[in-house]
Write a protein that holds these residues in place. Structure first.
Motif, short mmCIF file in Angstrom:
data_model
loop_
_atom_site.label_atom_id
_atom_site.label_comp_id
_atom_site.label_asym_id
_atom_site.label_seq_id
_atom_site.Cartn_x
_atom_site.Cartn_y
_atom_site.Cartn_z
N HIS A 11 0.83 -1.20 0.00
CA HIS A 11 0.00 0.00 0.00
C HIS A 11 0.87 1.26 0.00
N ARG A 12 1.90 1.27 0.83
CA ARG A 12 2.81 2.44 0.85
C ARG A 12 3.47 2.64 -0.50
N LYS A 13 3.88 1.56 -1.13
CA LYS A 13 4.51 1.66 -2.45
C LYS A 13 3.52 2.17 -3.48
N ALA A 14 2.27 1.70 -3.40
CA ALA A 14 1.25 2.15 -4.35
C ALA A 14 0.99 3.64 -4.21
N ILE A 15 0.96 4.14 -2.96
CA ILE A 15 0.75 5.57 -2.75
C ILE A 15 1.87 6.38 -3.40
#
Length: 381
Positions: A187-191
């Motif tokens: 999720h952090r990478k996607a953001i």
């Protein structure tokens, strides 16, 4: 942008990605139906039939939700409020699928036969891997699905009390912890990735000097307008009188500073859904949607001229410029950007020849109307 912070644009993009999980949802539904019915029939357990039926129904509801969301996305991206409604729909259907998988696996592990337990383990791992791979864009949703599916299986396997099932319960627990960590890391990478993509897209639509929209940003904003049928859209075109003497006397750095100040004043003056764009050296266009009466366009035009004609303080120097502004209106549903710009630009040149000020364009096929007002200034810079 902080790695854990979702702007409205990032949030909408992430929720939109939930509509693109139809294939894994279909595979899960088919797998649960096939394996589940086989195991339920082999064990003759009514609870297993109920868990399989509820899981397949939840998968079908989830697929129907994704079809509706995909059709909606074809008409344009969600607003944040609408995105929250779609997310709630995904939350409810995902709870249905996850709880059905958890109940099915727990019931199978409550039975003594090993073969059905092996099949149930495959269903559980397949579902959890799909959650990590496709639902990580909403980490709370993914985490809830993982817990609903895995915790009943862990408890049921541990209930046996023998060494093999204890090891299996421990493995399930460790894999659950790893899956939860993977969800939040993804999720952090996607953001970060979506934020970078949106930043690059914004740069492509923006003028780097003033921060206003550029030609591409203007075209995209015009294309996304949705007229109601009884309103109009106005285009204001203007350039600066006496801008060249500022460059010649004080240098290009002062000219750039002046353009930046003009951009700042326009941003304060023109609020959403209107849009200000710099389309050339000292050429600007203002898009004004939702015009109910022609007077609204003239009022904004005069406000622009009044605000931008006030003196500018560039370091120790104070300079003033004039404006030659023309505007044109057309019904929102039939408006054409190029035609409006052409008419507004013609009106601005007509009023420039008369000394500057504000002029309204005539009909689409006719010349600009008489000057609506003027300020003293040279005909050309």
């Amino acid at each position: 942008m902080h790695a854990n912070v979702e702007s409205d644009e990032v949030y909408v993009a992430l929720v939109s990605d939930l509509a693109r999980t139809a294939l894994p949802t279909s595979i899960m539904g088919v797998t649960l139906a096939g394996v589940g019915l086989f195991v339920a029939q082999a064990l003759g357990h009514a609870g297993l039939f109920a868990a399989v039926a509820s899981g397949v129904l939840a998968c079908l509801c989830k697929l129907a939700l994704m079809v509706g969301q995909t059709r909606r996305l074809a008409d344009g991206s969600h607003a944040p409020r609408e995105a929250r409604l779609w997310e709630r729909g995904h939350l409810l259907t995902t709870i249905g699928v996850a709880s059905s998988v958890g109940a099915f696996v727990a019931l199978v592990f409550a039975q003594p036969r090993m073969e059905p337990q092996m099949l149930a383990t495959g269903v559980l791992f397949g579902y959890c891997s799909g959650v990590v791979a496709h639902l990580f864009v909403r980490p709370v949703l993914a985490s809830g699905a993982l817990l609903l599916a895995a915790l009943p299986a862990i408890a049921s396997a541990a209930w046996f009390g023998d060494m093999p099932h204890g090891i299996l319960a421990t493995m399930f627990g460790l894999f659950l912890v790893g899956a939860l960590q993977s969800v939040f890391a993804a999720h952090r990478k996607a953001i970060r990735q979506i934020g970078l993509r949106l930043d690059m897209a914004a740069l492509a639509r923006s003028d780097t000097l003033t921060g206003l929209a550029n030609r591409l940003g203007l075209r995209e904003a015009f294309r996304t307008l949705s007229g109601t049928g009884d309103d109009s859209v106005a285009i204001h075109c203007f350039d600066l009188d006496r801008f060249k003497p500022v460059n010649d006397r004080y240098g290009h750095a002062a000219g750039d500073a002046l353009l930046q100040e003009i951009g700042a004043r326009l941003r304060l003056l023109v609020g959403h859904p209107a849009l200000a764009a710099r389309t050339g050296g000292d050429e600007f266009v203002v898009l004004q949607p939702g015009v109910r009466h022609p007077e609204e366009a003239e009022i904004l035009a005069r406000r622009i001229v009044h605000a931008l004609s006030a003196p500018y303080h560039l370091g120790p120097e104070t300079v003033s410029v004039g404006l030659s502004l023309g505007f044109a209106c057309a019904p929102s549903r039939t408006a054409d950007l190029e035609d409006l710009v052409r008419r507004a630009d013609a009106a601005s040149y007509a009023v420039k020849r008369q000394g500057g000020g504000v002029a309204a364009s005539g009909p689409a096929s006719g010349p600009p109307r008489a000057r609506a007002g003027a300020e003293p200034g040279p005909a050309r810079r």
